[in-house]
Design a protein around this motif. Structure first.
Motif, PDB file in Angstrom:
ATOM      1  N   SER A   1      19.742  23.754  13.073  1.00 23.68           N
ATOM      2  CA  SER A   1      20.125  23.585  11.682  1.00 23.68           C
ATOM      3  C   SER A   1      18.895  23.785  10.799  1.00 23.68           C
ATOM      4  N   GLU A   2      19.051  24.566   9.757  1.00 23.01           N
ATOM      5  CA  GLU A   2      17.940  24.814   8.843  1.00 23.01           C
ATOM      6  C   GLU A   2      17.458  23.511   8.203  1.00 23.01           C
ATOM      7  N   LYS A   3      18.369  22.639   7.845  1.00 24.34           N
ATOM      8  CA  LYS A   3      17.975  21.370   7.232  1.00 24.34           C
ATOM      9  C   LYS A   3      17.249  20.477   8.233  1.00 24.34           C
ATOM     10  N   ALA A   4      17.714  20.435   9.474  1.00 23.95           N
ATOM     11  CA  ALA A   4      17.039  19.645  10.507  1.00 23.95           C
ATOM     12  C   ALA A   4      15.639  20.203  10.746  1.00 23.95           C
ATOM     13  N   ARG A   5      15.499  21.516  10.724  1.00 19.88           N
ATOM     14  CA  ARG A   5      14.195  22.150  10.909  1.00 19.88           C
ATOM     15  C   ARG A   5      13.249  21.782   9.767  1.00 19.88           C
ATOM     16  N   LEU A   6      13.760  21.793   8.541  1.00 25.66           N
ATOM     17  CA  LEU A   6      12.924  21.455   7.387  1.00 25.66           C
ATOM     18  C   LEU A   6      12.480  19.994   7.408  1.00 25.66           C
ATOM     19  N   VAL A   7      13.414  19.090   7.741  1.00 26.32           N
ATOM     20  CA  VAL A   7      13.063  17.666   7.823  1.00 26.32           C
ATOM     21  C   VAL A   7      12.072  17.451   8.968  1.00 26.32           C
ATOM     22  N   GLY A   8      12.318  18.074  10.101  1.00 26.28           N
ATOM     23  CA  GLY A   8      11.402  17.950  11.234  1.00 26.28           C
ATOM     24  C   GLY A   8      10.018  18.472  10.909  1.00 26.28           C
ATOM     25  N   ASN A   9       9.958  19.587  10.210  1.00 30.24           N
ATOM     26  CA  ASN A   9       8.677  20.159   9.814  1.00 30.24           C
ATOM     27  C   ASN A   9       7.945  19.213   8.863  1.00 30.24           C
ATOM     28  N   ARG A  10       8.698  18.602   7.967  1.00 29.30           N
ATOM     29  CA  ARG A  10       8.109  17.628   7.035  1.00 29.30           C
ATOM     30  C   ARG A  10       7.527  16.450   7.805  1.00 29.30           C
TER      31      ARG A  10
ATOM     32  N   ARG B   1      -1.129  11.313  16.587  1.00 31.12           N
ATOM     33  CA  ARG B   1      -0.651  12.162  17.673  1.00 31.12           C
ATOM     34  C   ARG B   1       0.855  11.968  17.826  1.00 31.12           C
ATOM     35  N   GLN B   2       1.492  13.035  18.279  1.00 26.40           N
ATOM     36  CA  GLN B   2       2.943  13.007  18.462  1.00 26.40           C
ATOM     37  C   GLN B   2       3.351  11.879  19.405  1.00 26.40           C
TER      38      GLN B   2
ATOM     39  N   ASP C   1       5.914   6.666  20.527  1.00 20.76           N
ATOM     40  CA  ASP C   1       5.851   5.300  21.068  1.00 20.76           C
ATOM     41  C   ASP C   1       6.263   4.279  20.008  1.00 20.76           C
ATOM     42  N   MET C   2       5.821   4.466  18.770  1.00 18.55           N
ATOM     43  CA  MET C   2       6.193   3.537  17.701  1.00 18.55           C
ATOM     44  C   MET C   2       7.695   3.582  17.416  1.00 18.55           C
ATOM     45  N   LEU C   3       8.305   4.755  17.615  1.00 18.13           N
ATOM     46  CA  LEU C   3       9.743   4.900  17.410  1.00 18.13           C
ATOM     47  C   LEU C   3      10.545   4.516  18.652  1.00 18.13           C
ATOM     48  N   LYS C   4       9.829   4.254  19.744  1.00 13.55           N
ATOM     49  CA  LYS C   4      10.453   3.926  21.029  1.00 13.55           C
ATOM     50  C   LYS C   4      11.331   5.067  21.547  1.00 13.55           C
ATOM     51  N   ILE C   5      10.783   6.281  21.421  1.00 13.08           N
ATOM     52  CA  ILE C   5      11.429   7.469  21.963  1.00 13.08           C
ATOM     53  C   ILE C   5      10.401   8.234  22.793  1.00 13.08           C
ATOM     54  N   SER C   6      10.859   9.209  23.555  1.00 12.62           N
ATOM     55  CA  SER C   6       9.933  10.008  24.356  1.00 12.62           C
ATOM     56  C   SER C   6       9.193  11.013  23.476  1.00 12.62           C
ATOM     57  N   GLN C   7       8.062  11.472  23.973  1.00  9.48           N
ATOM     58  CA  GLN C   7       7.296  12.484  23.254  1.00  9.48           C
ATOM     59  C   GLN C   7       8.101  13.778  23.142  1.00  9.48           C
ATOM     60  N   SER C   8       8.886  14.100  24.162  1.00  9.08           N
ATOM     61  CA  SER C   8       9.695  15.316  24.104  1.00  9.08           C
ATOM     62  C   SER C   8      10.795  15.189  23.044  1.00  9.08           C
ATOM     63  N   ASN C   9      11.350  13.993  22.878  1.00  7.17           N
ATOM     64  CA  ASN C   9      12.344  13.781  21.822  1.00  7.17           C
ATOM     65  C   ASN C   9      11.684  13.945  20.454  1.00  7.17           C
ATOM     66  N   MET C  10      10.463  13.427  20.314  1.00  8.59           N
ATOM     67  CA  MET C  10       9.724  13.582  19.052  1.00  8.59           C
ATOM     68  C   MET C  10       9.470  15.056  18.771  1.00  8.59           C
ATOM     69  N   SER C  11       9.123  15.799  19.789  1.00 11.41           N
ATOM     70  CA  SER C  11       8.908  17.238  19.653  1.00 11.41           C
ATOM     71  C   SER C  11      10.192  17.934  19.200  1.00 11.41           C
TER      72      SER C  11
ATOM     73  N   ILE D   1      12.639  16.593  17.500  1.00 15.06           N
ATOM     74  CA  ILE D   1      12.885  16.229  16.100  1.00 15.06           C
ATOM     75  C   ILE D   1      12.030  17.100  15.187  1.00 15.06           C
ATOM     76  N   GLU D   2      10.737  17.200  15.501  1.00 15.88           N
ATOM     77  CA  GLU D   2       9.823  17.965  14.653  1.00 15.88           C
ATOM     78  C   GLU D   2      10.170  19.451  14.600  1.00 15.88           C
ATOM     79  N   SER D   3      10.731  19.969  15.663  1.00  8.71           N
ATOM     80  CA  SER D   3      11.094  21.391  15.681  1.00  8.71           C
ATOM     81  C   SER D   3      12.491  21.640  15.122  1.00  8.71           C
ATOM     82  N   GLY D   4      13.247  20.567  14.908  1.00 12.10           N
ATOM     83  CA  GLY D   4      14.605  20.710  14.397  1.00 12.10           C
ATOM     84  C   GLY D   4      15.643  20.952  15.469  1.00 12.10           C
ATOM     85  N   ARG D   5      15.234  20.875  16.746  1.00 10.33           N
ATOM     86  CA  ARG D   5      16.191  21.074  17.835  1.00 10.33           C
ATOM     87  C   ARG D   5      17.172  19.910  17.928  1.00 10.33           C
ATOM     88  N   CYS D   6      16.776  18.750  17.400  1.00 17.15           N
ATOM     89  CA  CYS D   6      17.710  17.634  17.291  1.00 17.15           C
ATOM     90  C   CYS D   6      17.406  16.904  15.986  1.00 17.15           C
ATOM     91  N   GLY D   7      18.411  16.247  15.469  1.00 15.03           N
ATOM     92  CA  GLY D   7      18.255  15.549  14.203  1.00 15.03           C
ATOM     93  C   GLY D   7      17.573  14.206  14.382  1.00 15.03           C
TER      94      GLY D   7
END
Length: 97
Positions: free
Chosen positions: A3-12, A23-24, A29-39, A41-47
């Motif tokens: 999603s273009e919007k997810a990509r923009l929010v992730g990039n932000r 660091r990612q 860790d602060m969000l209690k998610i995996s580093q791959s999940n954070m990646s 989110i940042e790339s917009g592959r998931c919201g």
């Protein structure tokens, strides 16, 4: 499909994380998610969830609207005559060295 919007929010989120010098893995860790999940989110592959946005707002000491500032601009790029926030982050990064 990304999603273009997810990509923009992730990039932000990524730009804000980098601007804070975090660091990612540390943010994940602060969000209690995996580093791959954070990646993802940042790339917009998931919201990103609203709960995570609330935590990110606290981590980055920002306003909730800061995560969405580029979304409206992307709808009408032809009328954008100034710097984007991404441009400003790149300029600050160059200045810092």
């Amino acid at each position: 499909m990304i999603s273009e919007k997810a990509r923009l929010v992730g990039n932000r989120i990524k730009m804000m994380r980098l601007a804070k010098g975090l660091r990612q893995k540390h943010v994940a860790d602060m969000l209690k998610i995996s580093q791959s999940n954070m990646s993802n989110i940042e790339s917009g592959r998931c919201g990103v969830t609203i709960d995570h946005l609330i935590l990110l707002q606290e981590i980055f000491a920002c306003c909730m609207s800061d995560f969405f500032v580029d979304i409206e601009k992307s709808a009408d790029k032809s009328s954008n005559k100034g710097y984007t926030v991404e441009d400003l982050f790149k300029i600050v990064a160059r200045i810092k060295g």
